[in-house]
Design an enzyme around this catalytic site. Structure first.
Site, PDB file in Angstrom:
ATOM      1  N   ASP A 169      -8.221  -9.852   3.015  1.00 30.09           N
ATOM      2  CA  ASP A 169      -7.733  -8.526   2.330  1.00 30.09           C
ATOM      3  C   ASP A 169      -8.716  -7.794   2.366  1.00 30.09           C
ATOM      4  O   ASP A 169      -9.812  -8.097   1.522  1.00 30.09           O
ATOM      5  CB  ASP A 169      -6.932  -8.819   1.141  1.00 30.09           C
ATOM      6  CG  ASP A 169      -6.137  -7.633   0.732  1.00 30.09           C
ATOM      7  OD1 ASP A 169      -6.166  -6.468   1.244  1.00 30.09           O
ATOM      8  OD2 ASP A 169      -5.172  -7.557  -0.312  1.00 30.09           O
ATOM      9  N   ASP A 215       1.236  -1.697   0.930  1.00 25.10           N
ATOM     10  CA  ASP A 215       2.133  -2.796   0.391  1.00 25.10           C
ATOM     11  C   ASP A 215       3.586  -2.303   0.105  1.00 25.10           C
ATOM     12  O   ASP A 215       3.952  -1.299  -0.189  1.00 25.10           O
ATOM     13  CB  ASP A 215       1.656  -2.930  -1.075  1.00 25.10           C
ATOM     14  CG  ASP A 215       0.401  -3.891  -1.135  1.00 25.10           C
ATOM     15  OD1 ASP A 215      -0.456  -3.855  -0.109  1.00 25.10           O
ATOM     16  OD2 ASP A 215      -0.042  -4.268  -2.428  1.00 25.10           O
TER      17      ASP A 215
HETATM   18  C1  GLA Z   1      -3.248  -5.745  -1.769  1.00 26.59           C
HETATM   19  C2  GLA Z   1      -2.434  -6.508  -0.800  1.00 26.59           C
HETATM   20  C3  GLA Z   1      -1.231  -7.354  -1.602  1.00 26.59           C
HETATM   21  C4  GLA Z   1      -1.991  -8.249  -2.393  1.00 26.59           C
HETATM   22  C5  GLA Z   1      -2.859  -7.606  -3.177  1.00 26.59           C
HETATM   23  C6  GLA Z   1      -3.690  -8.616  -4.107  1.00 26.59           C
HETATM   24  O1  GLA Z   1      -2.759  -4.731  -2.620  1.00 26.59           O
HETATM   25  O2  GLA Z   1      -2.027  -5.571   0.235  1.00 26.59           O
HETATM   26  O3  GLA Z   1      -0.564  -7.888  -0.712  1.00 26.59           O
HETATM   27  O4  GLA Z   1      -2.617  -9.199  -1.509  1.00 26.59           O
HETATM   28  O5  GLA Z   1      -3.890  -6.850  -2.730  1.00 26.59           O
HETATM   29  O6  GLA Z   1      -4.320  -7.880  -4.943  1.00 26.59           O
END
Ligand code: GLA
Length: 544
Positions: A308, A368
């Protein structure tokens, strides 16, 4: 009238009196640690303001929010007004924000808007995403529904495994590799299926929960339906030892033993990290430790990595992304252990064109997902334009499933699941599978819809027509078969009229309703059906 004037007079003198402590507060030294706690759908969120004031009213220190941890770049306290300049990163977007607060008695009251992400972002040009493609569907209150004002009091932050602020000026430089093509790993020939901690548990994760989920995946039939991976998202990380080896935090006493347990159930185990020095949740990331981390995960028996971007945006530019992701792709490959490589950088920098070249099996295409009808539709709508990039081994990822988490109706969750299948999306459940209700079970275990998602030809479906509140998605399944989903975006029940010729389909198709589990026989020219508001009709169509 006179009494109103008198009351005003009383009120004003009360205000004048009560202003005295405010004036006194102006002289207050705000130096110290201030903590605000706020309930949210992610559990309790904590905001920590570490402030240091000087005689001239300048403020320095740091601010920690659930999404950021960084120094105060400039700040002041004048009378009762506090102004802080901070840098915040959200979905790869680094912004400087001004946070204003007020001293009110023994509290500091901060405007929450400047401390929180404003709207779910997405790739530029995608309507409905905050990445510049138009007004966000999710615009309005921040996704976490925080109140406008956060109240901080002097206090001690809760114990946490977060790794603390980073000094980006002194961060050792990491050399990026020359661009080359990382050979395919042969995994994920159909979209990955499994389960991930994030949507339900956020960073509140531990060994016991994962074991319980593994047991439930078997008992519920989810494993046998194809959900193979149990992925631990952010929040498992601890500190590095003196050799630089990243240790899990105390919630995971023995990661290798946990992987052995998950494997003994016929399942696979995934982990999460970031190419930045910190993950999105503020935990230790893999920056500068890519090889050693990949080796550690391989030694534990890890089968899947979600990587990520997060704080990497403070270190690199978007143009560097391919090389940054290649660095980890090569590190994984060098371990010799097969691991699905899941890229998470919210669809920016044209990832669908280079994701497979860095060894990626899937890449997030949006910000997200949140457990709402609007957020779900926003993410899936963005998939349509990317359909040509999906193929066996390489998938667009509109984010994980929210089915069963409570923010949508069963009807909406059926639509959510159907659309993910139409888009050949990874089916990574995100609910508490230890407590499946009947509707959630029927949805997640609908083998006919799963079969569409997992169709070996790997051709992603497209939105091919719109008809009033109805939209029609079509996916070729090869061998003369198709999946069709008609989705009613409207609130009221409506009728859909499907004409095979209009959809470019041949006459006389055999049809089966994949939610009613019923053959509809041979349909000469088309089909008509009533669809509930926010509901879906999903058919499998077959030529002779
Ligand atoms: C980001 C990602 C999520 C999750 C969070 C974890 O927002 O897009 O899917 O993995 O980080 O902190």
């Amino acid at each position: 009238m006179r009494s109103i004037v008198r009351r005003w007079g009383e009120l004003l003198s009360t205000l004048a009196l009560s202003a005295v402590p405010f004036v006194a507060a102006a002289a207050t030294d705000v130096t110290g640690t201030w903590v605000a706690r706020q309930a949210s759908p992610m559990g309790e969120m904590e905001f920590v303001f570490r402030l240091k004031g000087d005689a001239k009213g300048a403020l320095s220190g740091s601010v920690t929010t659930p999404f950021n941890d960084g120094p105060i770049l400039g700040g002041s306290v004048r009378d009762t007004v506090i102004t802080l300049s901070i840098e915040t990163e959200f979905f790869g977007d680094l912004q400087r924000r001004t946070v204003t607060g007020r001293i009110v008695g023994d509290q500091l009251q901060f405007e929450s808007a400047a401390l929180m992400p404003s709207a779910p972002p997405g790739p530029p040009g995608v309507p409905g995403a905050g990445g510049g493609g138009g007004p966000a569907l999710g615009a309005g209150p921040p996704p976490m529904n925080l109140p406008q004002t956060l109240i901080a009091r002097r206090g001690t932050p809760a114990p946490s495994f977060k790794a603390g602020p980073v000094d980006y000026k002194t961060l050792p430089q990491v050399e990026l590799p020359a661009l080359r093509i990382v050979p395919e790993n042969g995994l994920a020939m159909t979209p990955p299926m499994g389960w991930n901690t994030w949507n339900k548990f956020h960073t509140q994760v531990d060994d016991k929960t994962i074991r319980g989920i593994a047991d439930a995946m078997v008992a519920s039939g989810m494993r046998d339906a194809g959900y193979a991976y149990i992925n631990i998202d952010d929040g498992w990380e601890g500190r590095r030892d003196s050799n630089g080896v990243l240790q899990p935090n105390a919630n995971f006493p023995d990661m290798k033993a946990l992987a052995d347990y998950v494997h003994s159930k016929g399942l696979k185990l995934g982990l999460y990290s970031s190419p930045g020095p910190r993950t999105c949740g503020g935990f230790e990331g893999s920056h500068g430790h890519e090889e050693i981390d990949a080796r550690t995960w391989a030694s534990w028996g890890i089968d899947y990595l979600k990587y990520d971007w997060c704080t990497a945006s403070r270190v690199w530019k978007n143009e560097d992304m391919r090389a940054v992701y290649q660095r980890m792709g090569e590190a994984i490959r060098a371990t010799g252990r097969p691991m699905i490589y899941s890229l998470c950088q919210y669809g920016i920098a044209g990832v669908e064109s280079w994701g497979p070249l860095v060894g990626g099996n899937l890449w997030r295409t949006t910000g997200d997902i949140f457990d709402s009808w609007a957020a779900m539709l926003q993410n899936i709508t963005a998939q349509d334009a990317l359909a040509g990039s999906a193929a066996p081994g390489r998938w667009n990822d509109p984010d994980m499933l929210e089915v069963g988490n409570g923010g949508m109706t069963a009807t909406e969750y059926r639509t959510h699941f159907s659309l993910w299948a139409m888009a050949a999306a990874p089916l990574i459940a995100g609910n508490d599978v230890r407590a499946l209700d009947a509707d959630t079970r029927d949805i997640l275990l609908n083998k006919e819809v799963i079969a569409v998602d997992q169709d070996p030809s790997g051709q992603q479906g497209r939105r091919v027509a719109q008809q009033g509140t109805m939209e029609i998605w079509l996916r070729s399944l090869g061998h003369g078969a198709y999946a069709l989903a008609a989705v009613n975006r409207g609130d009221a029940q409506a009728e859909v009229t499907l004409q095979w010729a209009d959809l470019g389909l041949p006459a006389g198709l055999g049809a089966r309703d994949l939610w009613l589990h019923r053959d509809l026989g041979r349909l000469a020219d088309g089909y008509q059906s009533l669809i509930a508001g926010h509901g879906v009709l999903m058919l499998r169509l077959q030529r002779d």
